[in-house]
Scaffold this active site. Structure first.
Site, PDB file in Angstrom:
ATOM      1  CD  GLU A  39      -2.563   1.206   2.698  1.00  0.00           C
ATOM      2  OE1 GLU A  39      -3.629   1.850   2.752  1.00  0.00           O
ATOM      3  OE2 GLU A  39      -2.107   0.570   3.676  1.00  0.00           O
ATOM      4  CE  LYS A 106      -7.472   1.565   3.617  1.00  0.00           C
ATOM      5  NZ  LYS A 106      -6.269   2.066   4.332  1.00  0.00           N
ATOM      6  CB  CYS A 140      -4.415  -1.527   4.407  1.00  0.00           C
ATOM      7  SG  CYS A 140      -3.462  -1.558   5.951  1.00  0.00           S
TER       8      CYS A 140
END
Length: 255
Positions: A39, A106, A140
């Site tokens: 990331e 995300k 994540c």
């Protein structure tokens, strides 16, 4: 398909240095089909991206991903902090092939770290098909929310790619959750984390590839930069799903 997980340290907010670091690790595997980086691999996890995130249409890191994809006839996956033309910031997980650029923004922004105060969340799952395999893209904190990535509800896929800056102090959760997502969805989990330190956290890595029944295929060393190769195949996916038909008994709408 040959997948290379690239567990790297990240120089804080220095895209050119991080491109050079990634280039050395990627060029060591000229015959790989897919490379997966962490990331925000070009900057580190910048919660406040103003002045640090690259402009998307002028990104050194994204340009490098495109160049490598063409040069090595491969795909690259990894997230970048980017600023869009409309002025918004995205933690954008790119999947770059020799001919196309796909991305997933995300969805679960890390509110504990105030990521939501600066970045705009994505609102839909993204599945990319590459060389006959389908990859669900996660970033994540998304790993903690199984409904978002549930096979059938999120779509049909063969592997999850989760790129992360997951801190050392929460590594027990990382190990459990990566294996759980692979087992419950009967898919490969390609999980890539960083090593080193930034202004807030230390990172030990824990990057790995897990097979559809939860076995670790390859795992990087702790606290070390390393790139490892794992071979994944649609045949193994189908064999696992046909032998033990878990997915058809799930509590979710199939698509």
């Amino acid at each position: 398909m040959k997948v290379v997980i690239v567990q790297m340290d990240i120089d804080w907010c220095k895209p050119m240095q991080n491109v050079e670091r990634a280039e050395k690790m990627v060029s060591a595997h000229p015959d790989a089909d897919l490379f997966v980086l962490p990331e925000m691999w070009a900057t580190g996890f910048v919660v406040e991206p103003e002045g640090f995130a690259e402009q998307e249409d002028d990104s050194v890191a994204l340009s490098w991903m495109k160049s490598v994809a063409r040069r090595q006839s491969c795909a690259l996956s990894g997230s970048l902090a980017v600023r869009l033309a409309d002025g918004s910031y995205r933690n954008r997980h790119y999947y770059v092939t020799p001919t196309d650029v796909y991305y997933y923004d995300k969805h679960h922004l890390f509110t504990h770290g105030r990521e939501h105060e600066h970045f705009t969340a994505g609102q839909q799952q993204v599945i990319v098909e590459w060389r006959s395999m389908r990859f669900l893209l996660l970033t994540c904190y998304d790993l903690r929310f199984p409904v978002w990535s549930r096979y059938g509800w999120a779509g049909k896929y063969d592997a999850i790619i989760c790129v992360a800056n997951w801190p050392q102090k929460r590594m027990d959760a990382w190990r459990v959750l990566t294996h759980a997502r692979a087992i419950e969805n009967q898919c490969y989990m390609i999980a890539v984390n960083r090593v080193g330190e930034d202004t807030a956290c230390s990172y030990e890595g824990g990057s790995m590839v897990i097979d559809p029944i939860g076995r670790t295929m390859v795992a990087c060393k702790e606290n070390a930069e390393q790139s490892l190769v794992a071979t994944v195949s649609i045949e193994e996916i189908n064999k696992a799903r046909n032998r033990f038909r878990v997915l058809s008994d799930g509590d979710y709408p199939m698509v």
